[in-house]
Design an enzyme around this catalytic site. Structure first.
Site, PDB file in Angstrom:
ATOM      1  N   ARG A 231     -79.432  65.367  53.045  1.00 37.22           N
ATOM      2  CA  ARG A 231     -79.456  66.239  54.413  1.00 37.22           C
ATOM      3  C   ARG A 231     -78.964  65.399  55.324  1.00 37.22           C
ATOM      4  O   ARG A 231     -79.054  64.150  55.298  1.00 37.22           O
ATOM      5  CB  ARG A 231     -81.022  66.355  54.302  1.00 37.22           C
ATOM      6  CG  ARG A 231     -81.789  67.060  53.562  1.00 37.22           C
ATOM      7  CD  ARG A 231     -81.347  68.749  53.873  1.00 37.22           C
ATOM      8  NE  ARG A 231     -82.195  69.872  53.021  1.00 37.22           N
ATOM      9  CZ  ARG A 231     -81.498  70.427  52.008  1.00 37.22           C
ATOM     10  NH1 ARG A 231     -80.234  69.949  51.687  1.00 37.22           N
ATOM     11  NH2 ARG A 231     -82.062  71.181  51.137  1.00 37.22           N
ATOM     12  N   GLU A 260     -76.632  72.244  61.921  1.00 35.23           N
ATOM     13  CA  GLU A 260     -75.781  73.157  61.017  1.00 35.23           C
ATOM     14  C   GLU A 260     -75.702  74.647  61.657  1.00 35.23           C
ATOM     15  O   GLU A 260     -76.887  75.061  61.777  1.00 35.23           O
ATOM     16  CB  GLU A 260     -76.042  73.053  59.519  1.00 35.23           C
ATOM     17  CG  GLU A 260     -75.675  71.795  58.921  1.00 35.23           C
ATOM     18  CD  GLU A 260     -75.881  71.662  57.447  1.00 35.23           C
ATOM     19  OE1 GLU A 260     -76.315  72.675  56.706  1.00 35.23           O
ATOM     20  OE2 GLU A 260     -75.916  70.579  56.942  1.00 35.23           O
ATOM     21  N   HIS A 278     -71.599  72.445  53.809  1.00 33.22           N
ATOM     22  CA  HIS A 278     -72.698  72.378  53.215  1.00 33.22           C
ATOM     23  C   HIS A 278     -72.553  73.197  51.851  1.00 33.22           C
ATOM     24  O   HIS A 278     -73.107  74.242  51.478  1.00 33.22           O
ATOM     25  CB  HIS A 278     -74.026  73.133  53.779  1.00 33.22           C
ATOM     26  CG  HIS A 278     -75.340  72.443  53.313  1.00 33.22           C
ATOM     27  ND1 HIS A 278     -76.381  72.372  54.024  1.00 33.22           N
ATOM     28  CD2 HIS A 278     -75.801  72.366  51.993  1.00 33.22           C
ATOM     29  CE1 HIS A 278     -77.417  71.989  53.430  1.00 33.22           C
ATOM     30  NE2 HIS A 278     -77.169  72.243  51.945  1.00 33.22           N
TER      31      HIS A 278
END
Length: 314
Positions: A231, A260, A278
């Site tokens: 993360r 993000e 991601h």
């Protein structure tokens, strides 16, 4: 059993393949906070669909008085208020296991991408520089050391693969894992000091917020490379940018960011950083498995069958 007339409330944008699959069985209804930031009330809704990045807070659950299931695309549950769900008798289904292998593969890919200048060399070629320039040397991978922060499912898989490509593996976490065949190093900074690659596979949340800070990056050192597939919150990004600017670490492979998709644009300046959207678990195979798991959880939740429920542990 849920009928086609039942509605799944979609509380955050989800991938098109998931929407299409669920639309074949259920009516999907998008749901967003109002201008005042509050969740509109939606009585009668029994299923809410979210993602690990968006989560589900107690306010959302209060706005859905008939909610029976939160279906979450993703492994991480740090943004879902599990205590609130448990108090209200709401089940929480998520999608672990199916993305473990692909995510671990990606960590190894990032190690090679950063160390061997894979992305940098691709840019070099596309810019037409080969005819007049030479690429700088890259770094050998085998024979180096790999420190893994968080030896869960993904961490264990990364560890096995790292050992398989000739890396010496050590790990850190809240406590030693019984039976783990790798040395345990309690302090993350000390693990970084002993590692050429520091790979983050730990959960997000308050317990790991900025776990990798300036002290850890300093310990990783000018020959060390940071790999983050966990993360973005685990890394102090300002400290990371400063370490890269000052050459205090050798590079980084980043698949996750503090914010993000609006990540820190300062990271774009570094040739020794590989940036990914991601993307670690996004393969055709994993997407198919995730969609199947969520469809099964939603269906079984309403016919009293057992399913993976983070609250009951069934």
């Amino acid at each position: 059993m849920i009928s086609a007339a039942d509605t799944v409330l979609v509380v955050t944008p989800v991938p098109k393949d998931l929407r299409d699959a669920l639309s074949a069985d259920y009516a999907l209804r998008d749901h967003a906070r109002g201008g005042d930031g509050a969740w509109p009330s939606a009585p009668g809704i029994r299923v809410a669909l979210t993602t690990s990045m968006a989560g589900a807070d107690a306010a959302l659950m209060d706005a859905l008085p008939d909610l029976a299931l939160i279906a979450c695309q993703g492994v991480g549950l740090d943004k879902i208020d599990l205590d609130a769900a448990k108090a209200r008798g709401i089940a929480v289904a998520h999608t672990p296991d199916v993305l473990t292998q692909d995510t671990a593969d990606f960590a190894i890919a990032l190690i090679y991408a950063v160390s061997r200048n894979i992305v940098r060399a691709d840019r070099f070629m596309r810019a037409g520089r080969w005819a007049s320039e030479r690429m700088i040397p890259s770094r050998r991978v085998s024979g180096k050391s790999c420190g893994i922060v968080g030896l869960g499912r993904i961490g264990e898989t990364v560890a096995r693969q790292a050992a398989g490509i000739g890396l010496t593996v050590r790990y850190s976490g809240p406590r030693p894992k019984p039976g783990a065949p790798y040395p345990f190093v309690a302090d993350v900074a000390e693990l970084a000091r002993q590692s050429d690659y520091l790979v983050l596979t730990c959960p997000g949340g308050p317990a790991t917020q900025h776990l990798v800070d300036a002290r850890v990056l300093e310990a990783l050192g000018p020959d060390g490379i940071l790999i983050n597939i966990s993360r973005g919150s685990v890394v102090d990004e300002a400290a990371l940018v400063a370490a890269l600017q000052e050459g205090r670490i050798a590079g980084a492979g980043l698949d996750v960011f503090a914010v993000e998709p609006q990540f820190d644009q300062a990271l774009l300046a570094f040739e020794n950083v590989v940036l990914q959207p991601h993307y670690a678990s996004i393969t055709f195979e994993t997407r198919k498995a995730i969609i199947g798991m969520l469809r099964a959880a939603i269906a079984k939740a309403f016919d009293s069958s057992t399913f993976r429920n983070r609250i009951s542990k069934t």
